[in-house]
Design an enzyme around this catalytic site. Sequence first.
Site, PDB file in Angstrom:
ATOM      1  N   GLU A  81      39.378  34.036  32.796  1.00 60.00           N
ATOM      2  CA  GLU A  81      38.369  34.032  31.922  1.00 60.00           C
ATOM      3  C   GLU A  81      37.237  34.413  32.640  1.00 60.00           C
ATOM      4  O   GLU A  81      36.782  33.790  33.667  1.00 60.00           O
ATOM      5  CB  GLU A  81      38.143  32.534  31.209  1.00 60.00           C
ATOM      6  CG  GLU A  81      39.423  32.148  30.108  1.00 60.00           C
ATOM      7  CD  GLU A  81      40.158  31.362  30.783  1.00 60.00           C
ATOM      8  OE1 GLU A  81      40.190  31.015  32.080  1.00 60.00           O
ATOM      9  OE2 GLU A  81      41.317  30.955  30.238  1.00 60.00           O
ATOM     10  N   TYR A 113      36.861  43.273  37.424  1.00 57.87           N
ATOM     11  CA  TYR A 113      38.477  43.061  36.933  1.00 57.87           C
ATOM     12  C   TYR A 113      39.050  44.367  36.339  1.00 57.87           C
ATOM     13  O   TYR A 113      40.308  44.851  36.566  1.00 57.87           O
ATOM     14  CB  TYR A 113      38.751  42.191  36.066  1.00 57.87           C
ATOM     15  CG  TYR A 113      37.854  40.608  36.562  1.00 57.87           C
ATOM     16  CD1 TYR A 113      38.343  40.245  38.146  1.00 57.87           C
ATOM     17  CD2 TYR A 113      37.083  39.859  35.910  1.00 57.87           C
ATOM     18  CE1 TYR A 113      37.948  39.135  38.489  1.00 57.87           C
ATOM     19  CE2 TYR A 113      36.629  38.709  36.285  1.00 57.87           C
ATOM     20  CZ  TYR A 113      36.867  38.317  37.682  1.00 57.87           C
ATOM     21  OH  TYR A 113      36.311  37.221  38.387  1.00 57.87           O
ATOM     22  N   ALA A 151      34.684  33.989  43.743  1.00 54.42           N
ATOM     23  CA  ALA A 151      33.262  33.873  44.147  1.00 54.42           C
ATOM     24  C   ALA A 151      32.789  34.350  45.426  1.00 54.42           C
ATOM     25  O   ALA A 151      33.494  34.271  46.145  1.00 54.42           O
ATOM     26  CB  ALA A 151      32.791  32.230  44.230  1.00 54.42           C
ATOM     27  N   ASN A 173      28.781  38.409  31.880  1.00 52.76           N
ATOM     28  CA  ASN A 173      29.103  38.995  33.201  1.00 52.76           C
ATOM     29  C   ASN A 173      29.732  40.075  33.402  1.00 52.76           C
ATOM     30  O   ASN A 173      31.137  40.151  33.682  1.00 52.76           O
ATOM     31  CB  ASN A 173      29.856  37.694  33.960  1.00 52.76           C
ATOM     32  CG  ASN A 173      29.961  37.858  35.418  1.00 52.76           C
ATOM     33  OD1 ASN A 173      29.624  38.889  36.002  1.00 52.76           O
ATOM     34  ND2 ASN A 173      30.393  36.850  36.203  1.00 52.76           N
TER      35      ASN A 173
END
Length: 149
Positions: A102, A114, A69, A107
Site C-alpha cells: 500500500e 513501484y 524508506a 505519494n
Amino acid sequence: MIAPLEKKHLSEVAELEAICFNDPWSEAALLESLEASYSHFYVYTEDEKVMGYMGLYAVAGEGSVTNVAVFPEYRGQGVGHALVENAIAVGKELGLEYITLEVRESNLTAQRLYEKCGFERVGVRKNFYTSPKEDAVIMNYFYNKEKTN
C-alpha cells in the site's frame, strides 16, 4: 550494498522510520518483526551507514511489503529502487506468487518507483492512512502474469 537487517541497524532504522512516517515503527516493533520467521528485512548501507531499508513479509506464497524508506539526503540516488528490486528477487527465491503493498495516494514518487519495478495498481483502500487521513493505492507485483487473468 544491500544486506539483511541486523540488530546493529535497529537504532538507525527506527530513526529513519521517525523521519519518514507519521506512525513510525519503534525499535522494539522492528526487533519483533525482524525475529519473525516470515520476515525478510534489508538495509542499504554504505560505509556502515544505513541509507535506507525495506521489509517484506512472506506467508503462504504471498508477499507483503511493510515499508520502504530512504533517508532524505539519499533519495533520488537509486537506493529505493535497489531495495524494491531486492524484494522482488527475494520473493522469487521464496517462490512467491505475488508481492503486494500500500502507498499513500498522494505519494506519486513512490508509485512511479513501484511501477518502474513492475508493480501494477490493483485497487484502493479507502481511508487506510491516518495523520492525515488518506486512501492507499494497492499495488501488486505478479511473478506469473498469466495467472492474473
